[in-house]
Design a protein around this motif. Structure first.
Motif, PDB file in Angstrom:
ATOM      1  N   LEU A 153       0.828  -1.210   0.000  1.00 21.29           N
ATOM      2  CA  LEU A 153       0.000   0.000   0.000  1.00 21.29           C
ATOM      3  C   LEU A 153       0.858   1.254   0.000  1.00 21.29           C
ATOM      4  N   GLY A 154       2.000   1.191   0.705  1.00 19.37           N
ATOM      5  CA  GLY A 154       2.864   2.360   0.787  1.00 19.37           C
ATOM      6  C   GLY A 154       3.452   2.755  -0.554  1.00 19.37           C
ATOM      7  N   GLY A 155       3.504   1.790  -1.491  1.00 18.86           N
ATOM      8  CA  GLY A 155       4.016   2.101  -2.812  1.00 18.86           C
ATOM      9  C   GLY A 155       3.052   2.904  -3.664  1.00 18.86           C
ATOM     10  N   LEU A 156       1.789   3.022  -3.236  1.00 17.10           N
ATOM     11  CA  LEU A 156       0.806   3.821  -3.963  1.00 17.10           C
ATOM     12  C   LEU A 156       0.937   5.273  -3.541  1.00 17.10           C
ATOM     13  N   ASP A 157       1.273   6.120  -4.455  1.00 17.14           N
ATOM     14  CA  ASP A 157       1.571   7.518  -4.136  1.00 17.14           C
ATOM     15  C   ASP A 157       0.287   8.350  -4.148  1.00 17.14           C
ATOM     16  N   THR A 158      -0.516   8.176  -3.137  1.00 20.13           N
ATOM     17  CA  THR A 158      -1.737   8.973  -3.009  1.00 20.13           C
ATOM     18  C   THR A 158      -1.843   9.489  -1.588  1.00 20.13           C
ATOM     19  N   ALA A 159      -2.546  10.597  -1.416  1.00 22.18           N
ATOM     20  CA  ALA A 159      -2.639  11.229  -0.100  1.00 22.18           C
ATOM     21  C   ALA A 159      -3.462  10.406   0.881  1.00 22.18           C
ATOM     22  N   VAL A 161      -3.427   7.175   1.282  1.00 25.35           N
ATOM     23  CA  VAL A 161      -2.823   5.886   1.641  1.00 25.35           C
ATOM     24  C   VAL A 161      -2.344   5.876   3.086  1.00 25.35           C
ATOM     25  N   ALA A 162      -1.779   6.976   3.575  1.00 16.65           N
ATOM     26  CA  ALA A 162      -1.170   7.012   4.912  1.00 16.65           C
ATOM     27  C   ALA A 162      -2.125   6.593   6.020  1.00 16.65           C
ATOM     28  N   PRO A 163      -3.333   7.164   6.119  1.00 12.28           N
ATOM     29  CA  PRO A 163      -4.234   6.709   7.183  1.00 12.28           C
ATOM     30  C   PRO A 163      -4.684   5.265   7.015  1.00 12.28           C
ATOM     31  N   PRO A 308       2.030   7.501  15.946  1.00 15.59           N
ATOM     32  CA  PRO A 308       1.887   6.058  15.734  1.00 15.59           C
ATOM     33  C   PRO A 308       2.845   5.540  14.670  1.00 15.59           C
ATOM     34  N   MET A 309       3.370   4.352  14.898  1.00 13.09           N
ATOM     35  CA  MET A 309       4.258   3.696  13.940  1.00 13.09           C
ATOM     36  C   MET A 309       3.470   2.674  13.138  1.00 13.09           C
ATOM     37  N   ASP A 310       3.790   2.556  11.844  1.00 15.39           N
ATOM     38  CA  ASP A 310       3.136   1.548  11.013  1.00 15.39           C
ATOM     39  C   ASP A 310       4.091   0.395  10.727  1.00 15.39           C
ATOM     40  N   LEU A 311       3.632  -0.568   9.971  1.00 16.39           N
ATOM     41  CA  LEU A 311       4.429  -1.742   9.620  1.00 16.39           C
ATOM     42  C   LEU A 311       4.915  -1.678   8.176  1.00 16.39           C
ATOM     43  N   GLN A 312       5.050  -0.489   7.651  1.00 15.22           N
ATOM     44  CA  GLN A 312       5.521  -0.315   6.280  1.00 15.22           C
ATOM     45  C   GLN A 312       7.046  -0.317   6.258  1.00 15.22           C
ATOM     46  N   PHE A 313       7.642  -1.314   5.608  1.00 12.90           N
ATOM     47  CA  PHE A 313       9.085  -1.425   5.462  1.00 12.90           C
ATOM     48  C   PHE A 313       9.476  -1.088   4.026  1.00 12.90           C
ATOM     49  N   TRP A 314      10.731  -0.701   3.855  1.00 14.57           N
ATOM     50  CA  TRP A 314      11.178  -0.442   2.482  1.00 14.57           C
ATOM     51  C   TRP A 314      11.257  -1.759   1.721  1.00 14.57           C
ATOM     52  N   PRO A 315      11.031  -1.732   0.382  1.00 11.86           N
ATOM     53  CA  PRO A 315      10.888  -2.974  -0.402  1.00 11.86           C
ATOM     54  C   PRO A 315      12.039  -3.951  -0.239  1.00 11.86           C
ATOM     55  N   GLY A 316      13.281  -3.459  -0.145  1.00 14.28           N
ATOM     56  CA  GLY A 316      14.412  -4.369   0.005  1.00 14.28           C
ATOM     57  C   GLY A 316      14.340  -5.170   1.287  1.00 14.28           C
ATOM     58  N   ALA A 317      13.893  -4.555   2.373  1.00 14.02           N
ATOM     59  CA  ALA A 317      13.772  -5.263   3.648  1.00 14.02           C
ATOM     60  C   ALA A 317      12.709  -6.348   3.568  1.00 14.02           C
TER      61      ALA A 317
END
Length: 364
Positions: A153-159, A161-163, A308-317
């Motif tokens: 979801l984090g890869g979708l560049d829309t406003a 997506v964050a919430p 709040p922290m999310d569970l979005q990691f960078w793709p390589g991880a």
């Protein structure tokens, strides 16, 4: 206390325990001497890991390798949890996520592969409980699938997506904790007969009394956590002096030192033909981080974090965690191991480490 003092007197590596008060004193007097604190903290963690290894083996002798591996993984992960909570409170979410991903990859590949290699150099073929290993690998696969979703979801560049990512991360955190609890109920409760150890262990020294072993586990775990905090505070500056990238430090160096205590127990178990203990520590620790530690950190970020922290990691991880899980599922499927299996697993880890070492500092 005589068994403990006897162990210290008879093992030269435990003489390095003298470095423990030295590192605390140096941290108080010379807080800016990062390279020296880095070296001292590593020297202090090594003998503490040795003590934790012996105490864990004594507990496992009383409770069985399955419960012993779970106990060692839990106490070993307290170090990562304490460090991550401190970083969480400071709002260093990148460091928190790097430590989570690095610990999962390091425990799954390096600890497991080195255990197979060290045990295989002494024994032609080693056997372990395939059901237990497959369950731990399955739990780890569940966690990597859950961690993959917020990253997609984090890869979708829309406003908007964050919430959505934050809500999804909170829901997944609760779900993963429930899954971890049910896994414990399954392995230690309703179906514990399927997860007994393969009895091939060689005879060794008499275990410590259970009270001494548990007391040593608790005390050493606290010391490891305190020394690890000094290590983490100094490692970034020391890394510059040694030419290491931030990605390499977070995924490899911090993860290796943070898991030193668990590794000592896993490697010792493999050399004594107690591969169930080694596999239980390696995969149990990785799945516990993914299914329990990471979700707890998400929940705690609502209490102690600046946001709040999310569970979005960078793709390589995410890719490295997924490939590490697939590798573990592949090599543990037969319930047997030899030295070359360990080499194959370590080669995968070395590929990851090499990639992170040459990665430009701006890339994460």
């Amino acid at each position: 206390m005589s068994p403990l003092f006897k162990e210290i007197r008879g093992s030269p590596i435990l003489w390095l325990l003298a470095a423990v008060p030295v590192v605390f004193l140096a941290a108080a007097l010379f807080p800016e001497a990062h390279t020296a604190l880095f070296v001292l903290s590593v020297l202090a963690i090594v003998p503490l890991a040795g003590l934790l290894s012996h105490a864990t083996e004594s507990v496992a002798a009383k409770t069985g390798d399955a419960a012993g591996g779970l106990l060692n993984a839990t106490l070993g992960n307290l170090t990562e949890l304490v460090i991550a909570l401190a970083a969480l409170q400071a709002g260093q979410y990148t460091l928190v996520k790097a430590s989570i991903a690095g610990a999962i990859v390091t425990n799954t590949l390096f600890m497991l592969g080195a255990s197979f290699l060290l045990g295989g150099l002494k024994y032609h073929i080693q056997e372990f409980n395939r059901a237990s290993a497959r369950l731990q690998a399955g739990l780890l696969f569940l966690a990597t699938v859950a961690l993959l979703m917020p990253s997609v979801l984090g890869g979708l560049d829309t406003a908007s997506v964050a919430p959505v990512t934050q809500t999804l991360s909170l829901s997944l955190a609760v779900l993963l904790i429930i899954g971890y609890g049910l896994g414990l109920l399954f392995t230690l409760g309703t179906h514990r007969e399927f997860f007994s150890s393969a009895d091939h262990a060689e005879a060794g020294e008499a275990p410590w009394p259970i009270g001494l072993a548990l007391g040593t586990l608790a005390g050493v775990t606290v010391l490891v956590a305190l020394v690890s905090e000094i290590f983490v505070e100094s490692v970034q500056e020391a890394a510059v002096a040694f030419g290491m990238t931030p990605a390499f430090v977070g995924f490899i160096v911090v993860a290796l030192v943070g898991a030193a205590a668990e590794m000592a127990s896993a490697f010792s178990g493999a050399r004594k033909n107690r591969l169930d203990l080694s596999v239980g520590i390696a995969l149990g620790s990785a799945s516990q981080i993914a299914l329990f530690v990471a979700p707890v950190l998400v929940l705690m970020s609502y209490v102690i974090g600046p946001s709040p922290m999310d569970l979005q990691f960078w793709p390589g991880a995410v890719m490295m965690m997924f490939l590490a899980t697939v590798t573990a599922m592949f090599v543990t499927n037969s319930g047997r191991s030899a030295w070359f299996v360990g080499v194959l697993v370590l080669m995968v880890y070395i590929i990851f480490a090499t990639t992170l070492y040459v990665l430009p500092p701006a890339v994460r």
